[in-house]
Design a protein around this motif. Sequence first.
Motif, short mmCIF file in Angstrom:
data_model
loop_
_atom_site.label_atom_id
_atom_site.label_comp_id
_atom_site.label_asym_id
_atom_site.label_seq_id
_atom_site.Cartn_x
_atom_site.Cartn_y
_atom_site.Cartn_z
N ASP A 27 42.24 43.36 63.00
CA ASP A 27 43.46 42.37 62.67
C ASP A 27 44.17 42.95 61.44
OD1 ASP A 27 42.71 40.98 64.87
OD2 ASP A 27 41.55 39.32 63.88
N LEU A 28 43.59 43.25 60.38
CA LEU A 28 44.10 43.59 59.26
C LEU A 28 44.98 44.79 59.47
CD1 LEU A 28 41.18 42.97 56.49
CD2 LEU A 28 43.46 41.67 56.77
N SER A 29 44.59 45.63 60.15
CA SER A 29 45.28 46.74 60.41
C SER A 29 46.51 46.36 61.00
CB SER A 29 44.35 47.97 61.25
OG SER A 29 45.19 49.10 61.51
N THR A 34 52.45 45.56 60.96
CA THR A 34 53.47 44.72 60.86
C THR A 34 54.40 44.61 59.79
OG1 THR A 34 52.27 43.30 62.66
CG2 THR A 34 54.20 42.33 61.62
N TYR A 35 53.74 44.66 58.76
CA TYR A 35 54.51 44.60 57.59
C TYR A 35 54.96 45.89 56.99
CZ TYR A 35 52.30 39.99 58.01
OH TYR A 35 51.94 38.89 58.75
N GLY A 36 54.66 47.09 57.63
CA GLY A 36 55.20 48.25 57.16
C GLY A 36 54.34 48.98 56.32
N ASN A 37 52.92 48.59 56.09
CA ASN A 37 52.14 49.43 55.13
C ASN A 37 51.23 50.39 56.07
OD1 ASN A 37 52.90 47.93 52.66
ND2 ASN A 37 51.99 46.29 53.57
N THR A 38 51.82 51.42 56.38
CA THR A 38 50.85 52.41 57.32
C THR A 38 49.83 52.76 56.81
OG1 THR A 38 52.76 54.11 56.73
CG2 THR A 38 53.24 52.83 58.70
N GLU A 39 49.96 53.20 55.44
CA GLU A 39 48.62 53.84 54.69
C GLU A 39 47.61 52.91 54.68
OE1 GLU A 39 47.80 56.31 50.77
OE2 GLU A 39 48.79 54.52 50.43
N ILE A 40 47.92 51.58 54.46
CA ILE A 40 46.46 50.60 54.34
C ILE A 40 46.15 50.25 55.88
CG2 ILE A 40 47.77 48.75 54.13
CD1 ILE A 40 44.61 49.71 51.94
N ALA A 41 47.31 50.30 56.59
CA ALA A 41 46.83 50.08 57.94
C ALA A 41 45.81 51.12 58.85
CB ALA A 41 48.36 50.00 59.03
N ALA A 42 46.20 52.23 58.28
CA ALA A 42 45.40 53.48 58.97
C ALA A 42 43.79 53.24 58.30
CB ALA A 42 46.04 54.69 58.69
N PHE A 43 43.98 52.90 57.13
CA PHE A 43 42.68 52.53 56.61
C PHE A 43 41.88 51.86 57.09
CE2 PHE A 43 39.88 50.38 53.38
CZ PHE A 43 39.03 51.11 53.10
#
Length: 156
Positions: A27-29, A34-43
């Motif tokens: 869910d956090l990913s 959705t908010y454009g934070n691809t680095e943290i989404a990948a983490f």
Amino acid sequence: MTSIHDAALFLAHACALEEDAANRFSDLSESMKTYGNTEIAAFFGQMATFSRMHLAEARKRSGFRDIPDLAPEDFQWPDDESPEAASMEGSHYLMTVEYALELALDSERRGQAFYADVARTTTDSEVRMMAEEFAAEEAEHVAQLEIWTKRYPKVA
């Protein structure tokens, strides 16, 4: 304080906890994507994968045992809910990376504390061994999240 003295009961808790963790990280990913934070989404995606691996390990360990299908009120969670069932009420368009990391870190710390408490209080040596191992895995997750929270310090 949690007191679990049966391997099947412990594994029922571990499966539920790890499934909650995998769902939360997924869910956090998605939220971060959705908010454009691809680095943290990948983490977070990677952390979801680790949680799914831990879930598979818990299921594998259950092997020959009959794992009880527990009703929500039958779980022995501190605070009456799974330590990894993080509240996602903050998952909205204003969710920041810092807040997402804070949610994840809090949940992982509670998960680690749950396993450590089981290891400390059980009278069953097999449960103790598994709980110590799961606590160590959760401690690794906590350490990773602490590194990321330093990269994204909370703005005062």
